[in-house]
Motif scaffolding. Sequence first.
Motif, PDB file in Angstrom:
ATOM      1  N   PHE A  92       0.853  -1.190   0.000  1.00  0.00           N
ATOM      2  CA  PHE A  92       0.000   0.000   0.000  1.00  0.00           C
ATOM      3  C   PHE A  92       0.886   1.237   0.000  1.00  0.00           C
ATOM      4  CE2 PHE A  92      -4.512  -0.687   1.867  1.00  0.00           C
ATOM      5  CZ  PHE A  92      -4.809  -1.536   0.826  1.00  0.00           C
ATOM      6  N   ASP A  93       0.474   2.273  -0.739  1.00  0.00           N
ATOM      7  CA  ASP A  93       1.211   3.527  -0.596  1.00  0.00           C
ATOM      8  C   ASP A  93       1.052   4.085   0.809  1.00  0.00           C
ATOM      9  OD1 ASP A  93      -1.482   4.141  -0.970  1.00  0.00           O
ATOM     10  OD2 ASP A  93      -1.065   6.020  -2.018  1.00  0.00           O
ATOM     11  N   ALA A  94      -0.051   3.734   1.486  1.00  0.00           N
ATOM     12  CA  ALA A  94      -0.264   4.210   2.859  1.00  0.00           C
ATOM     13  C   ALA A  94       0.800   3.690   3.823  1.00  0.00           C
ATOM     14  CB  ALA A  94      -1.651   3.801   3.348  1.00  0.00           C
ATOM     15  N   SER A  95       1.527   2.638   3.452  1.00  0.00           N
ATOM     16  CA  SER A  95       2.565   2.125   4.348  1.00  0.00           C
ATOM     17  C   SER A  95       3.712   3.117   4.509  1.00  0.00           C
ATOM     18  CB  SER A  95       3.098   0.783   3.843  1.00  0.00           C
ATOM     19  OG  SER A  95       3.831   0.942   2.641  1.00  0.00           O
ATOM     20  N   TRP A  96       3.747   4.161   3.667  1.00  0.00           N
ATOM     21  CA  TRP A  96       4.755   5.209   3.871  1.00  0.00           C
ATOM     22  C   TRP A  96       4.468   6.023   5.126  1.00  0.00           C
ATOM     23  CZ3 TRP A  96       9.361   5.805   1.746  1.00  0.00           C
ATOM     24  CH2 TRP A  96       9.630   5.132   0.553  1.00  0.00           C
ATOM     25  N   ASN A  97       3.200   6.119   5.529  1.00  0.00           N
ATOM     26  CA  ASN A  97       2.889   6.880   6.740  1.00  0.00           C
ATOM     27  C   ASN A  97       3.691   6.398   7.945  1.00  0.00           C
ATOM     28  OD1 ASN A  97       1.230   8.900   5.855  1.00  0.00           O
ATOM     29  ND2 ASN A  97      -0.669   7.893   6.411  1.00  0.00           N
ATOM     30  N   PRO A  98       3.592   5.101   8.317  1.00  0.00           N
ATOM     31  CA  PRO A  98       4.375   4.653   9.474  1.00  0.00           C
ATOM     32  C   PRO A  98       5.875   4.785   9.268  1.00  0.00           C
ATOM     33  CG  PRO A  98       3.250   2.803   8.401  1.00  0.00           C
ATOM     34  CD  PRO A  98       2.685   4.043   7.821  1.00  0.00           C
ATOM     35  N   LEU A  99       6.372   4.626   8.032  1.00  0.00           N
ATOM     36  CA  LEU A  99       7.808   4.808   7.791  1.00  0.00           C
ATOM     37  C   LEU A  99       8.234   6.247   8.077  1.00  0.00           C
ATOM     38  CD1 LEU A  99       8.337   2.765   4.509  1.00  0.00           C
ATOM     39  CD2 LEU A  99       9.225   2.223   6.774  1.00  0.00           C
ATOM     40  N   LEU A 100       7.382   7.199   7.738  1.00  0.00           N
ATOM     41  CA  LEU A 100       7.717   8.600   8.005  1.00  0.00           C
ATOM     42  C   LEU A 100       7.607   8.917   9.491  1.00  0.00           C
ATOM     43  CD1 LEU A 100       6.040  10.334   4.921  1.00  0.00           C
ATOM     44  CD2 LEU A 100       8.454   9.777   5.272  1.00  0.00           C
ATOM     45  N   TRP A 101       6.705   8.233  10.206  1.00  0.00           N
ATOM     46  CA  TRP A 101       6.688   8.365  11.665  1.00  0.00           C
ATOM     47  C   TRP A 101       8.039   7.914  12.220  1.00  0.00           C
ATOM     48  CZ3 TRP A 101       2.974   9.813  15.416  1.00  0.00           C
ATOM     49  CH2 TRP A 101       1.728  10.197  14.923  1.00  0.00           C
ATOM     50  N   MET A 102       8.549   6.807  11.703  1.00  0.00           N
ATOM     51  CA  MET A 102       9.842   6.309  12.168  1.00  0.00           C
ATOM     52  C   MET A 102      10.950   7.330  11.880  1.00  0.00           C
ATOM     53  SD  MET A 102      11.750   2.705  11.214  1.00  0.00           S
ATOM     54  CE  MET A 102      12.018   3.153   9.486  1.00  0.00           C
ATOM     55  N   ALA A 103      10.956   7.891  10.666  1.00  0.00           N
ATOM     56  CA  ALA A 103      11.944   8.906  10.331  1.00  0.00           C
ATOM     57  C   ALA A 103      11.823  10.124  11.242  1.00  0.00           C
ATOM     58  CB  ALA A 103      11.801   9.328   8.870  1.00  0.00           C
ATOM     59  N   GLY A 104      10.629  10.329  11.802  1.00  0.00           N
ATOM     60  CA  GLY A 104      10.411  11.453  12.718  1.00  0.00           C
ATOM     61  C   GLY A 104      10.854  11.173  14.142  1.00  0.00           C
TER      62      GLY A 104
END
Length: 578
Positions: free
Chosen positions: A206-218
């Motif tokens: 899912f493209d939505a799986s980028w959301n949690p990855l960006l939380w991690m980067a944050g």
Amino acid sequence: MSSVNGVTRRLPDVTWCGLFEQRARRSPDRVCLVADEVPWTFHELDLWGDRLARSLQDAGASPGTVVACAMTRSVRAMLGVLAVAKAGAVHLPVDPALPAARIDAILADARPAVVLTDVARLRHRADVVLSTEAWKAELAGYAGHRPPGDVAGPAYLIYTSGSTGLPKGVLVGHRSLVNLYGELASAFFPAGRGPQRVAHGLPLVFDASWNPLLWMAGGHELHLLPDPVRADPGSYVDFVREHRLSVVEAVPAQMSALLEAGLLDGRSRPRTLLMGGEAVGRDLWAQLRGAAGVTAVNLYGPTECTVFTTACRLDDRATPSIGRPIGNTTAQVVDEHLRPVPVGEPGELVIGGSCLALGYPGRPELTADRFVTTGERRYRTGDRCRLTADGHLEWLGRLDDQVKIRGHRVEPGEVEQALLASPGVRQAVVRAEGSEPRLVAYVVLDTGSVTTLRERLRAVLPSYLLPSAVIPLDAMPLGPTGKIDRAALKPPVAVRRTIVLTSTQELVAAAFRVQLEIPAVDADSDFFDLGGHSLSAAALAARLRARGVPCSLRDVLLRRTVARLAELVPVTEKGRTP
């Protein structure tokens, strides 16, 4: 004029991977990922990401090339995303569970320079293989750094359903991802007053799986839910409580199942609930809006606009809304000539700004049709919306026949093409029907049977594209012009027959009828052939447990029919069911 703009925000001159690397330098010893109960610090993930990036480069990855990642749900998949970015390449997620023909179609269209996998059956396709047992050893000899990423270049390529019968790729740039990160950092990260524990229960393709990855980067701690856990609402809720997770994101259908399984019961509950991928119904909206101590947010956005484009906190609106645009984004409601309509009037939603994808690779005509330039570059969403007087957008449905099924964007035309390509099929029409949309196929067969046709579809289509019902007709209804009259399509009138069920079978059959919204089932009715899927299977198991039947998701998966599930129904001494 029915337009609304997000706040203007300056973006850092860096790729999303650069954001992660900055975080790793600031907080090297902080845990950033927990996968398979193993914690990984920012330093460890960054180090192994560098080493895998070097391996990918040696295999042929270079800036701008595509790297296809067909990975199981593990830390290796997370490293794959990071390493592709470090190599300056474009990440293409591929679900290894897809039928071989579907994988072949995606790879043939994307033409990746490298295929990365940890799946045994795909080893012959791969340039880099990460085995479950020895993947660290395979990478241990690599060191060094990658060339700097192009902040204006492409970050990932993701495939969606296509009306031509083939999936189509959407190419998204680093600037769009960094813009999304800026929105999360501004509007979502501060809610936890410090690092939060984030559930990653979304499919990796899912493209939505980028959301949690960006939380991690944050700087937040990401917990990757195993497949068996994320598929079962009860196990999912137990996982959230055990790991004290504060942020959960899911499609609305799954969120409803999680709430039914007790997600918000007791004191240990997540603080932030995010929903996206499909429309939120009024009942779910009201339920979450009234939940104490919980911030629930509805996220809207086509794949072409980078995960989510507008957002609405449920406590801001009494009825469902997709809210306002995120930063550096514009939204406007227009007529068929792209002219703005008055506030309150329905029209097509067009989106502009930093969120826009780069286009459809290899499809210039489609790119020009959907990404229009009238003063500024904008994307025609095909969604029917209206802007309210208080500046919120309301979603009113689609202008075409595209639908969302369990969060997947589905073009019924793609299924029609697969049917028409099958031997013995003269005509085929596919529609979405029911309150919870499901695909129903109507076919005119010259030869063969519905059973063999279903078997062929399973070999070429992913599960979310399989029709819930395939209805054979003697002929298609025609309109005055001789074209198929789709509105007149309906199942043929069945010969009324008596269905004889035992008391235990009737209990299960009643649960089938309610869950699947169908009028009748018999003892041999197969839940999944009738349109069931993993989420509705979990809901069926919960429905049966509420009636005193000891039924788990695994039971539904293994005992697919009414008769087999009825064997689980306890019988009292008098022979009565609960």
